[in-house]
Every structure is written in structure tokens, then in C-alpha cells.
Design a protein around this motif. Structure first.
Motif, short mmCIF file in Angstrom:
data_model
loop_
_atom_site.label_atom_id
_atom_site.label_comp_id
_atom_site.label_asym_id
_atom_site.label_seq_id
_atom_site.Cartn_x
_atom_site.Cartn_y
_atom_site.Cartn_z
N LEU A 170 0.84 -1.08 -0.07
CA LEU A 170 -0.02 0.10 -0.10
C LEU A 170 0.83 1.29 0.18
CD1 LEU A 170 -2.88 -0.96 2.34
CD2 LEU A 170 -2.93 -0.81 -0.01
N ARG A 171 1.83 1.55 0.90
CA ARG A 171 2.58 2.83 0.91
C ARG A 171 3.34 2.79 -0.17
NH1 ARG A 171 4.75 5.40 6.71
NH2 ARG A 171 5.19 7.48 5.62
N ILE A 172 4.02 1.50 -0.70
CA ILE A 172 4.93 1.79 -1.82
C ILE A 172 4.31 1.69 -3.11
CG2 ILE A 172 7.10 0.95 -2.78
CD1 ILE A 172 7.48 2.31 -0.09
N GLY A 173 3.67 0.53 -3.23
CA GLY A 173 2.77 0.25 -4.42
C GLY A 173 1.69 1.28 -4.57
N GLY A 174 0.91 1.30 -3.93
CA GLY A 174 -0.18 2.06 -3.83
C GLY A 174 0.22 3.73 -3.94
N GLY A 175 1.18 4.06 -3.10
CA GLY A 175 1.71 5.51 -2.84
C GLY A 175 2.07 5.89 -4.52
N ALA A 176 2.78 4.86 -5.11
CA ALA A 176 3.48 5.12 -6.19
C ALA A 176 2.31 5.40 -7.21
CB ALA A 176 4.17 3.91 -6.98
N TRP A 177 1.11 4.58 -7.19
CA TRP A 177 0.01 4.84 -8.19
C TRP A 177 -0.57 6.21 -7.88
CZ3 TRP A 177 -4.35 0.49 -8.30
CH2 TRP A 177 -4.93 0.38 -9.69
N ILE A 178 -0.90 6.46 -6.75
CA ILE A 178 -1.36 7.82 -6.29
C ILE A 178 -0.43 9.12 -6.89
CG2 ILE A 178 -2.05 9.58 -4.24
CD1 ILE A 178 -2.55 6.86 -2.82
N MET A 179 0.66 8.96 -6.46
CA MET A 179 1.92 9.67 -6.93
C MET A 179 1.75 9.94 -8.60
SD MET A 179 3.89 11.54 -5.14
CE MET A 179 3.51 12.85 -6.20
N PHE A 180 1.65 8.98 -9.16
CA PHE A 180 1.58 8.79 -10.64
C PHE A 180 0.58 9.95 -11.22
CE2 PHE A 180 0.17 7.44 -14.91
CZ PHE A 180 1.40 7.75 -15.66
N ALA A 181 -1.01 9.59 -10.42
CA ALA A 181 -2.14 10.20 -10.92
C ALA A 181 -1.92 11.69 -10.61
CB ALA A 181 -3.34 9.54 -10.31
N MET A 182 -1.16 11.98 -9.48
CA MET A 182 -0.97 13.26 -9.06
C MET A 182 -0.17 14.09 -9.96
SD MET A 182 0.11 14.63 -5.14
CE MET A 182 0.24 16.38 -4.74
N LEU A 183 1.05 13.46 -10.39
CA LEU A 183 1.90 14.10 -11.21
C LEU A 183 1.65 14.36 -12.62
CD1 LEU A 183 5.32 12.54 -10.16
CD2 LEU A 183 4.32 14.77 -9.57
N THR A 184 0.68 13.53 -13.19
CA THR A 184 0.19 13.64 -14.60
C THR A 184 -0.85 14.38 -14.86
OG1 THR A 184 -1.06 11.48 -14.31
CG2 THR A 184 1.22 11.25 -15.33
N SER A 185 -1.80 14.65 -13.51
CA SER A 185 -3.09 15.60 -13.70
C SER A 185 -2.54 16.83 -13.65
CB SER A 185 -3.95 15.30 -12.43
OG SER A 185 -4.72 16.31 -12.32
N PRO A 186 -3.25 17.87 -14.53
CA PRO A 186 -2.80 19.39 -14.58
C PRO A 186 -3.37 20.04 -13.53
CG PRO A 186 -4.65 18.66 -16.19
CD PRO A 186 -4.23 17.46 -15.59
N GLU A 187 -4.18 19.43 -12.81
CA GLU A 187 -5.16 20.32 -11.72
C GLU A 187 -4.41 20.56 -10.39
OE1 GLU A 187 -7.91 21.69 -11.96
OE2 GLU A 187 -7.83 21.12 -14.21
N PRO A 188 -3.52 19.78 -9.84
CA PRO A 188 -2.93 19.94 -8.54
C PRO A 188 -1.81 20.99 -8.61
CG PRO A 188 -2.99 17.65 -8.81
CD PRO A 188 -3.43 18.27 -10.19
N ASN A 189 -1.42 21.66 -7.66
CA ASN A 189 -0.74 22.83 -7.61
C ASN A 189 0.86 22.15 -7.62
OD1 ASN A 189 1.58 24.46 -5.98
ND2 ASN A 189 -0.16 25.91 -6.36
N TRP A 190 1.84 23.05 -8.49
CA TRP A 190 3.14 22.27 -8.68
C TRP A 190 3.79 22.07 -7.36
CZ3 TRP A 190 7.57 24.65 -7.20
CH2 TRP A 190 7.38 26.13 -7.07
N LEU A 191 3.79 23.02 -6.49
CA LEU A 191 4.34 22.91 -5.21
C LEU A 191 3.97 21.75 -4.31
CD1 LEU A 191 6.39 24.25 -3.38
CD2 LEU A 191 4.71 25.70 -2.42
#
Length: 244
Positions: A170-191
Motif C-alpha cells: 500500500l505505502r510503496i505500491g499504492g503510493g506510487a500509483w497515487i503519485m503518478f496520478a497526481m503528477l500527470t494531472s494538470p489540476e494539482p498545484n506544482w508545489l
């Protein structure tokens, strides 16, 4: 924003009062014992709440990163932010944690403050809280078992197994999945993206420490089994059982 600040302050005061009560009820125990009871309780409550928000209430963090905060997400993050402020203060006062854990707490606090201030991106941050906190009750249980002299038992082995399993999955595998979605989405703030990436790197740092622990534990178990076999198997001389 004022109601959110008041909610965070109420959360901080609640955790402080709970810690004080535990200290009064466990006068024969150390301050760390009471602090870890607070941490255990927070881990259980927030895991259930953040899991409900991420998996049932929504929106889905992998497809709606950067979406507007819901009222339930705000409540969960305010509760968690109050706890992290308490725990960071406790760690700094008693100087019990290393730089990696203090950095983790600081990043978590800054991330939650930013999300609550911006009014969006609580979806993915709540999901990160879920995959991070789900292992916390097991981590605290491991400490309590060690303090009570029950760690080197089947229960201790079971706690270690599920802690490592959930951390990696969860923390490594699931975290990577969430991180990928966050980085590829244009919505979240860059900071916020940079902070999320830093949080994941901290998790990788924890993973290195866990891998070292697993390697040491496997080495000790192998040594124990080797010694046990030497005791249980009769000695042999030239293919025949040795005289007793």
C-alpha cells in the motif's frame, strides 16, 4: 478558512488532553508509552475515516486529483493535522526521532496546510494519509509487544509480517500509483506535486530501513533454525548414529 483553523486547533487540543489523560492513567509508564497510545488511537481512527473517504465516499483519487475539497475530507485532514502538530511538538521536545521522521512530519504538516488553504487536492492527500496510516497501528503494536516482553512470540511475528506486507503493497505500491496520478494531472498545484514527490522519497527511505530489518530478521531466523536442527538431529559417525 477560520472554521478550518478552529477545527485544527480543537483537534490539537483534543490530542493534547488525551495524552495528558493517558499520562495520568499510566503514571508507572514512560511518557512515550502514553504518546504511542495516542498515536495508536489516531492511526485506527484516521485509517477508518480516510479509507472510507478514499474508497467509498469519493471522489476517486486516481481520476480526480486536484478536485475541490469535500466537507468530510476537510474534517479528516483537520483531525490529522492537529495530531501531526501534537506529535511533531512531542518529538522535538523529547528528541526521540531522527531527521527522516521529523522531515516526514514537517512535509505532512505543510502539505495538509496547503491543501486546506487552497481548497482543493484533498482527494489525493487523503489517499496518501490512508496508505501511510494503515501501517501505523501495527508499528505501535510492535513497540507495545516489545515493551511487554511479548515481541518474540508468534503474535510478534504476525505483526511484523503484516506490517511489512502492508507497507510494501500500500505505502510503496499504492503510493506510487497515487503519485503518478497526481503528477500527470494538470489540476494539482506544482508545489503540492513537489511535496508529494518528496513524501514518496521519504517512504522509500523508510523502505530501505525496513528491508534492512527484514534481512537481519531472516538472518536471525536462519541461525535459530540451524542451531535447532543441530540439537534435534543426532550426531553421526561414519554413517552410523553416534554413541550417547
Amino acid at each position: 478558512m477560520v472554521p478550518i483553523v478552529l477545527e485544527v486547533i480543537c483537534s490539537l487540543v483534543t490530542w493534547l488532553c488525551l495524552y495528558s489523560c493517558f499520562c495520568q492513567w499510566n503514571k508507572q509508564r514512560s511518557c512515550e508509552w502514553s504518546c504511542r497510545l495516542v498515536t495508536l488511537l489516531h492511526g485506527l481512527i484516521v485509517t477508518l475515516l480516510s479509507g472510507y473517504v478514499a474508497l467509498l465516499d469519493g471522489p476517486w483519487p486516481l481520476t480526480h486529483a486536484g478536485s475541490a475539497n469535500t466537507s468530510l475530507q476537510i474534517h479528516v485532514l483537520s483531525l490529522t493535522l492537529g495530531y501531526f502538530l501534537f506529535d511533531l511538538g512531542w518529538c522535538l521536545y523529547f528528541q526521540t526521532e531522527g531527521a527522516l521522521m521529523l522531515f516526514h512530519h514537517t512535509l505532512s504538516i505543510c502539505g495538509m496546510i496547503m491543501v486546506l488553504g487552497l481548497g482543493k487536492s484533498a482527494t489525493e492527500v487523503n489517499a496518501v494519509v490512508f496508505v501511510s496510516e494503515i501501517t501505523n497501528p501495527l508499528l505501535q503494536s510492535r513497540w507495545f509487544l516489545r515493551e511487554m516482553g511479548c515481541y518474540h512470540t508468534f503474535l510478534g511475528e504476525l505483526v511484523d509480517f503484516f506490517f511489512v506486507l502492508l507497507f510494501l503493497v500500500l505505502r510503496i505500491g499504492g503510493g506510487a500509483w497515487i503519485m503518478f496520478a497526481m503528477l500527470t494531472s494538470p489540476e494539482p498545484n506544482w508545489l503540492l506535486k513537489a511535496g508529494g514527490l518528496a513524501m514518496y522519497l521519504v517512504s522509500l527511505g523508510f523502505m530501505v530501513e525496513i528491508c534492512r530489518f527484514v534481512r537481519r530478521k531472516m538472518g536471525k531466523n536462519h541461525l535459530w533454525w540451524t542451531r535447532l536442527r543441530r540439537v534435534d538431529v543426532p550426531g553421526r559417525t561414519n554413517g552410523h548414529l553416534a554413541a550417547h
